[in-house]
Design a protein around this motif. Structure first.
Motif, PDB file in Angstrom:
ATOM      1  N   ILE A 137      40.509  37.598  41.636  1.00 47.32           N
ATOM      2  CA  ILE A 137      39.521  37.726  40.548  1.00 47.32           C
ATOM      3  C   ILE A 137      39.633  36.566  39.552  1.00 47.32           C
ATOM      4  N   ARG A 138      40.812  36.446  38.937  1.00 45.30           N
ATOM      5  CA  ARG A 138      40.888  35.485  37.834  1.00 45.30           C
ATOM      6  C   ARG A 138      40.931  34.025  38.289  1.00 45.30           C
ATOM      7  N   ALA A 194      45.153  28.183  31.351  1.00 46.00           N
ATOM      8  CA  ALA A 194      46.231  29.152  31.139  1.00 46.00           C
ATOM      9  C   ALA A 194      45.701  30.370  30.381  1.00 46.00           C
ATOM     10  N   VAL A 195      44.896  30.098  29.335  1.00 52.31           N
ATOM     11  CA  VAL A 195      44.332  31.211  28.546  1.00 52.31           C
ATOM     12  C   VAL A 195      43.416  32.050  29.434  1.00 52.31           C
ATOM     13  N   SER A 196      42.590  31.380  30.242  1.00 56.52           N
ATOM     14  CA  SER A 196      41.622  32.077  31.092  1.00 56.52           C
ATOM     15  C   SER A 196      42.321  33.034  32.063  1.00 56.52           C
ATOM     16  N   LEU A 197      43.457  32.586  32.614  1.00 57.72           N
ATOM     17  CA  LEU A 197      44.182  33.453  33.565  1.00 57.72           C
ATOM     18  C   LEU A 197      44.763  34.680  32.872  1.00 57.72           C
ATOM     19  N   GLY A 198      45.013  34.532  31.566  1.00 58.11           N
ATOM     20  CA  GLY A 198      45.616  35.653  30.830  1.00 58.11           C
ATOM     21  C   GLY A 198      44.610  36.638  30.262  1.00 58.11           C
ATOM     22  N   VAL A 199      43.319  36.276  30.277  1.00 64.08           N
ATOM     23  CA  VAL A 199      42.300  37.137  29.666  1.00 64.08           C
ATOM     24  C   VAL A 199      41.680  38.051  30.719  1.00 64.08           C
ATOM     25  N   GLY A 200      41.592  39.341  30.400  1.00 59.19           N
ATOM     26  CA  GLY A 200      40.962  40.275  31.332  1.00 59.19           C
ATOM     27  C   GLY A 200      41.177  41.698  30.865  1.00 59.19           C
ATOM     28  N   LEU A 201      40.594  42.634  31.621  1.00 59.18           N
ATOM     29  CA  LEU A 201      40.711  44.048  31.235  1.00 59.18           C
ATOM     30  C   LEU A 201      42.167  44.499  31.252  1.00 59.18           C
ATOM     31  N   ARG A 202      42.884  44.043  32.279  1.00 59.18           N
ATOM     32  CA  ARG A 202      44.292  44.422  32.354  1.00 59.18           C
ATOM     33  C   ARG A 202      45.157  43.320  31.755  1.00 59.18           C
ATOM     34  N   GLU A 203      46.040  43.717  30.868  1.00 58.35           N
ATOM     35  CA  GLU A 203      46.933  42.737  30.252  1.00 58.35           C
ATOM     36  C   GLU A 203      48.018  42.334  31.229  1.00 58.35           C
ATOM     37  N   ILE A 204      48.142  41.047  31.454  1.00 57.99           N
ATOM     38  CA  ILE A 204      49.184  40.551  32.363  1.00 57.99           C
ATOM     39  C   ILE A 204      49.963  39.482  31.615  1.00 57.99           C
ATOM     40  N   SER A 205      51.277  39.592  31.633  1.00 55.67           N
ATOM     41  CA  SER A 205      52.091  38.614  30.902  1.00 55.67           C
ATOM     42  C   SER A 205      52.079  37.278  31.658  1.00 55.67           C
ATOM     43  N   TYR A 206      52.346  36.205  30.896  1.00 55.20           N
ATOM     44  CA  TYR A 206      52.358  34.883  31.536  1.00 55.20           C
ATOM     45  C   TYR A 206      53.495  34.749  32.543  1.00 55.20           C
TER      46      TYR A 206
END
Lengths: 328, 258
Positions: A55-56, A20-32
């Motif tokens: 990508i994620r 879950a954390v991995s899907l939320g981490v990246g250059l663009r902030e995406i809400s859960y």
């Protein structure tokens, strides 16, 4: 078995959390909320969907897959070599696969030839270890380990030479094939590798009783009724294919195959029937966590994942080693 | 149960075993004695199936050794070798359960666990089930290894099985040596045939039904302990002066200072 189930359930829960954390981490902030909407096919914009699905998510699945494969191959090799220091990167299988990939890159091969070449050379390295480890017709765990170390050094040197001689690949390619990365993982790459890898994992799992016997030593295993040659062949082939599959996807990620089986063995028991599933989930946790750390440390150009696995795994491993009195 | 016929074996030019013949009947305890290098361990390895003889044949239960699959053979004969090589932190119970490999399914059954626990009790290691094997003393490990061998052919011995022991009392103090030999003798009483390679002449005298004296790869005396253990035979076998004493129907040998 009770300890196994406790740690297995804990590892699964940790993997779910890290995913879950991995899907939320990246250059663009995406809400859960958006991630969940994308995952369950509800209306989100195409860019978001592409970031999640192209990508994620492949990156996460690649992390889970590579971690599980490398840790499981480590379990098999440590049992096969009867040495807790054996792992796919020390015994030359990873380097063999990386050499195959480097050669294919050198000859201008695309993604598919690179993967096939990695697989063939990984298996070839395993076969070389197998042949060189035979003394008077009998397989010696010690000779196999020494042969593996020599093959690892030889293949590693050739990978370095080839990578530096190819301009397009250059240093970046060298870093990928020696320190690993989950960047640029695609579903296509994952599909072939995961099919073979998972098939081999099950072959290894159903062979795990025999692998327990091999830990006694070949003669003792034979006297107890194990078909030693068959167990050794299946295990070494499965471990080699699993390693090569992981290397195809993410390059060489060291330390996972060494440290994860060790930690799991200390937490539960050396019984390969429980060690394989626990190590697979724990290996996936280590690689996914390392990937998260690498992206958080350097969001634009993530740190090679092998660096993070070693930096995170080594101190924890040493702590457990001290606490466990240095036993295997 | 065990028939060894005209067995020969050599490493390079010199022979290690030459025309070795003997039998171990059902429920019989046979000890093989001989000096270092007499060929005892080679004989043990050939009978186990770890080495192939150059000549002769080994039959277990009337069938040649080559006619068995590894699993069939393991259900019929169990062997304790000299040196254990296991260096992983397994529990004692899990280690002994490895002996049930040829019998069991993917996981150990309740029956397997009971057999393993019985075998541990037989060698005086009851209550050690949860201990870590690699953290035991040398003598304790040896007894657990013996329990694994006993566990392989059942908890209390049975007909048509052969128990082979190569120096079962190595690393054991006198009391535990007797404990190990008593466990093997109990198996013999339950009709398991026992073949033990021993260095201790006096243990052989007390427990074996028959003794085979091996010298330079050949058996030169085979029979009941009272007949085989003579001062002359022991001098021939070991090349050392000795005295034989009798007590309670058993013969005891003392080897004199050279």
């Amino acid at each position: 078995m009770r300890r196994f189930w406790i740690f297995f359930i804990l590892s699964c829960a940790l993997l779910a959390f890290l995913s879950a954390v991995s899907l939320g981490v990246g250059l663009r902030e995406i809400s859960y909320a958006d991630i969940l909407s994308a995952l369950f096919g509800k209306g989100v914009d195409e860019t978001l969907r592409a970031i999640i699905f192209d990508i994620r998510l492949p990156r996460l699945v690649a992390g889970v897959f590579c971690g599980a494969m490398l840790a499981s191959a480590g379990v098999a090799m440590q049992a096969l070599f009867r040495n807790p220091l054996a792992d796919p990167s020390i015994t030359g299988v990873s380097s063999g696969a990386a050499l195959g990939a480097a050669l294919a890159i050198n000859f201008g091969g695309g993604a598919f030839p690179i993967q096939i070449s990695a697989l063939v050379f990984g298996l070839f390295a395993a076969f070389a270890i197998w042949r060189l480890g035979r003394i008077n017709g009998r397989l010696s765990a010690f000779s196999m380990l020494l042969a593996g170390i020599a093959i690892n050094a030889f293949c590693g040197a050739l990978v370095g030479f080839l990578m530096y001689s190819v301009r397009e690949a250059g240093v970046k390619g060298f870093i990928f094939w020696t320190l690993g990365s989950l960047e640029n993982c695609s579903w296509r790459e994952l599909a072939g590798a995961s099919f073979m890898g998972i098939l081999c994992w099950f072959a290894l799992f159903f062979n795990s009783r025999g692998l327990n016997m091999v830990m006694l030593g070949s003669d003792h295993a034979y006297l107890s009724g194990a078909n030693v040659k068959s167990v050794q062949r299946i295990s070494i082939c499965a471990a080699a294919v699993m390693t090569a599959c992981a290397v195809m996807v993410c390059g060489i990620i060291g330390f996972v195959g060494l440290v994860v089986p060790h930690i799991c063995r200390m937490l539960t028991s050396p019984d390969n029937r429980s060690l394989l599933p626990l190590s697979a989930v724990s290996g996936a946790c280590l690689v996914v966590f390392s990937d998260i750390v690498s992206r958080l440390v350097s969001p634009l150009d993530s740190v090679p994942i092998g660096v993070v696995t070693a930096l995170l795994g080594a101190p924890f491993f040493l702590y457990l080693l001290r606490r466990g009195g240095g036993n295997a | 149960m065990l028939e060894v016929e005209n067995l020969s074996f050599s490493y390079g030019s010199g022979f290690v075993l030459k025309d070795v013949n003997f039998c171990v009947g059902e429920g019989e305890f046979v000890a093989v004695l001989g000096a270092n290098g007499a060929g005892k361990s080679t004989l043990f390895k050939i009978i186990c199936g770890l080495e192939k003889p150059e000549g002769g044949i080994v039959r277990i239960g009337g069938r040649p050794l080559g006619g068995y699959s590894p699993s069939e053979l393991a259900k019929t004969r169990s062997a304790l070798m000299q040196d254990g090589e296991f260096n992983f932190d397994s529990s004692v119970l899990d280690f002994v359960l490895l002996g049930r490999y040829a019998h069991g399914g993917f996981f150990a059954s309740k029956e397997d666990v009971n057999i393993a626990k019985t075998a541990l009790s037989e060698v005086g290691m009851g209550g050690f089930e949860g201990r870590i094997f690699t953290r035991l003393s040398g003598g304790e490990r040896r007894r657990v290894e013996l329990a694994r061998a006993l566990c392989q052919i059942g908890g209390c011995g049975r007909r048509d099985t052969l128990l082979m022991l190569d120096e079962p009392n190595s690393n054991l103090d006198p009391k535990n040596s007797h404990c190990a030999m008593s466990a093997a003798k109990k198996f013999a009483a339950a009709k398991t045939s026992v073949l033990a390679i021993l260095h201790d002449v006096n243990l052989a005298s007390q427990y074996a039904d028959k003794i085979a004296l091996l010298k330079c790869g050949q058996i030169f005396a085979f029979g009941k302990p009272g007949d085989v253990l003579t001062s002359e035979n022991l001098k021939l076998a070991y090349g050392a002066e000795n005295r034989i004493f009798e007590d309670g129907g058993n013969k005891y040998a003392v080897f004199l200072k050279q």
